[in-house]
Design a protein around this motif. Sequence first.
Motif, PDB file in Angstrom:
ATOM      1  N   ILE B  46       0.825  -1.216   0.000  1.00 16.35           N
ATOM      2  CA  ILE B  46       0.000   0.000   0.000  1.00 16.35           C
ATOM      3  C   ILE B  46       0.854   1.259   0.000  1.00 16.35           C
ATOM      4  O   ILE B  46       0.576   2.228  -0.718  1.00 16.35           O
ATOM      5  N   ARG B  47       1.929   1.219   0.771  1.00 16.69           N
ATOM      6  CA  ARG B  47       2.783   2.419   0.826  1.00 16.69           C
ATOM      7  C   ARG B  47       3.478   2.665  -0.500  1.00 16.69           C
ATOM      8  O   ARG B  47       3.772   3.813  -0.850  1.00 16.69           O
ATOM      9  N   LEU B  48       3.727   1.600  -1.246  1.00 19.72           N
ATOM     10  CA  LEU B  48       4.299   1.785  -2.580  1.00 19.72           C
ATOM     11  C   LEU B  48       3.313   2.492  -3.507  1.00 19.72           C
ATOM     12  O   LEU B  48       3.684   3.369  -4.276  1.00 19.72           O
ATOM     13  N   LEU B  49       2.020   2.092  -3.389  1.00 28.69           N
ATOM     14  CA  LEU B  49       1.018   2.711  -4.256  1.00 28.69           C
ATOM     15  C   LEU B  49       0.819   4.190  -3.934  1.00 28.69           C
ATOM     16  O   LEU B  49       0.498   4.983  -4.808  1.00 28.69           O
ATOM     17  N   LEU B  50       1.027   4.546  -2.667  1.00 30.87           N
ATOM     18  CA  LEU B  50       0.899   5.947  -2.261  1.00 30.87           C
ATOM     19  C   LEU B  50       2.182   6.723  -2.503  1.00 30.87           C
ATOM     20  O   LEU B  50       2.252   7.914  -2.249  1.00 30.87           O
ATOM     21  N   ARG B  51       3.175   6.016  -2.963  1.00 31.26           N
ATOM     22  CA  ARG B  51       4.517   6.552  -3.154  1.00 31.26           C
ATOM     23  C   ARG B  51       5.079   7.160  -1.863  1.00 31.26           C
ATOM     24  O   ARG B  51       5.766   8.178  -1.881  1.00 31.26           O
ATOM     25  N   GLU B  52       4.737   6.500  -0.768  1.00 27.30           N
ATOM     26  CA  GLU B  52       5.465   6.824   0.449  1.00 27.30           C
ATOM     27  C   GLU B  52       6.802   6.114   0.389  1.00 27.30           C
ATOM     28  O   GLU B  52       7.747   6.474   1.080  1.00 27.30           O
ATOM     29  N   LEU B  53       6.857   5.090  -0.419  1.00 23.24           N
ATOM     30  CA  LEU B  53       8.098   4.344  -0.639  1.00 23.24           C
ATOM     31  C   LEU B  53       8.348   4.275  -2.142  1.00 23.24           C
ATOM     32  O   LEU B  53       7.419   4.331  -2.940  1.00 23.24           O
ATOM     33  N   HIS B  65      -0.047   6.509 -14.718  1.00 19.72           N
ATOM     34  CA  HIS B  65       1.120   7.325 -14.402  1.00 19.72           C
ATOM     35  C   HIS B  65       2.217   6.454 -13.824  1.00 19.72           C
ATOM     36  O   HIS B  65       1.954   5.656 -12.923  1.00 19.72           O
ATOM     37  N   ASP B  66       3.419   6.627 -14.363  1.00 23.05           N
ATOM     38  CA  ASP B  66       4.578   5.944 -13.816  1.00 23.05           C
ATOM     39  C   ASP B  66       4.916   6.617 -12.493  1.00 23.05           C
ATOM     40  O   ASP B  66       5.432   7.730 -12.468  1.00 23.05           O
ATOM     41  N   ILE B  67       4.607   5.958 -11.372  1.00 22.97           N
ATOM     42  CA  ILE B  67       4.802   6.662 -10.097  1.00 22.97           C
ATOM     43  C   ILE B  67       6.185   6.422  -9.504  1.00 22.97           C
ATOM     44  O   ILE B  67       6.551   7.057  -8.524  1.00 22.97           O
ATOM     45  N   VAL B  68       6.964   5.536 -10.118  1.00 18.42           N
ATOM     46  CA  VAL B  68       8.320   5.332  -9.602  1.00 18.42           C
ATOM     47  C   VAL B  68       9.193   6.527  -9.957  1.00 18.42           C
ATOM     48  O   VAL B  68       9.955   7.036  -9.146  1.00 18.42           O
ATOM     49  N   ASN B  69       9.033   6.981 -11.194  1.00 19.07           N
ATOM     50  CA  ASN B  69       9.859   8.107 -11.640  1.00 19.07           C
ATOM     51  C   ASN B  69       9.114   9.437 -11.566  1.00 19.07           C
ATOM     52  O   ASN B  69       9.457  10.396 -12.235  1.00 19.07           O
TER      53      ASN B  69
END
Lengths: 292, 229
Positions: B46-53, B65-69
């Motif tokens: 879940i934290r990955l999806l929120l881009r907390e990580l 949307h590419d949320i990693v970059n």
Amino acid sequence: MSYRPFYFLKESFNSLKKNWAINMAAITTVALSLLVVGFFMLVAFTVNNWMKMTEQKVEVVVFLNEGVPAESVEALQSEIMSWGEVKKVTYVSKEQALERLKQQFKDTDMLKMIEGNPLPESLELSLKNPQKAEDVVARLKGRSEIDEIRHDRKTVEKLFAFTKMARWFGVSFAGLLAFASLVLISNAIRLAIYARRKEVAIMRLVGASNWFIRWPFLFEGIIQGLIGALIAIILLYLIQVSIIDKIKDVLKFLPLGFSSQDFYQLIFGLIVAGIMIGAAGSALALRRFLRV
Amino acid sequence: MIKMKNVSMVYKGARRPALKDINVDIDRGEFVFLVGPSGCGKSTFIRLLLRELVPTRGEIFVANHDIVNMRRWRVSQLRRNIGCVFQDYKLLPNKTSAENIAFALEVIGKPIRVIKSQVPEVLRLVGLEDKASSYPDELSGGEQQRVSIARAFVNRPAIILADEPTGNLDPGNSSDIMSLLNKINRTGTTILVATHDREMVDSMRKRVLALEEGTMIRDQQRGVYGYEE
């Protein structure tokens, strides 16, 4: 995205009220450090002013003996004029000298003590290079027309050294205090962040922008700096009216003080400095303690 | 709507990865359970999806949307499109239900007019129109969770992520919460619920993603909880 300044201000003031003790400490140090800066600036203005006046004055004054014939005086004047170091020689008669004295002391009782005209004639020398004053004085010494020679270079030099030292002392002391206020403001903001950590966590979650989250804290720091600056300005004003103006009253003949333009500039500078210290302090806390 | 490609996550200083080579594709409007024992990687997911990580490896797409970059300043935009519900509700104690919900709109700069119309509507949706001016400590756990769902949904996000939403609730309240999420799902909102509430998963028969020690061991349509405990 519509930003609402009132929202930020409201948040900032609420937070300021909540931690009032630590905020007072931060504000007090800001005020203190700016007061020190301001005070030394006032001193510097005064001394600068004074030095400007002295610089405009002649560097060497030659007081003549009583009863020297006018021709000898003229001869002496043209001889001095021919020396390379000398820019200008002005003859001041006894009457002119008295007139000047009257101007200088026009608001005091001192003139009543003067009877007749005890002032000597004099020649006032401006030099091309003030460093050469010693040479000129040495050459003039021992002449029969001359009673006394005075040159102000030493005084000016001492004054220079004094202001330099005062400036250094003031700047470093104020710098130290500014650093302390930075730390205190940053600490106060850290507490504010801590007190509102739940709100901040939710703001992040629902997608408040980073600056939306930061602004209230930044405002809080700026307000602290600003209040500190205003306190410092008020104190400086009181110092000016209660001390400097009093000294001026007593020592009328000294060109003490500074123009009100200088004072306004100082006020402006202190306000800017207060805001900068506040903003820097909270920015420091935001960087370290607010994850957005 | 949510896509993970070969995603691995290793925390700093950890020996084994929290998530290992995860591949997942969740479509718009799906209702998905993410199940597994404590420490299996649900929260990391879940934290990955929120881009907390940010994942150690792999690609993550949310709403294309590419949320990693993703640039840092765009992360807040991403989060406006994801509603979040937590086990501990995360309501502000000094605000009423309505104010808590309004807060979520205020801080993303919505005009007062929108806030005034949306808050009562969403309170009605969760069945708490009569508790609008109650503070969290005057509400039951189930009611608090419904306020928190209302807050997550008020901005009409495309996705709602719920991390153990029934973790603190009794079975009756839990099923209320689940039917509420189901109702929201029917408006077209994609819903991902991380849980270890076996009965609920088994009764709802939705798609189930099962994690164990960071690995996706099962992806089952109309699935069940399926672990022995």
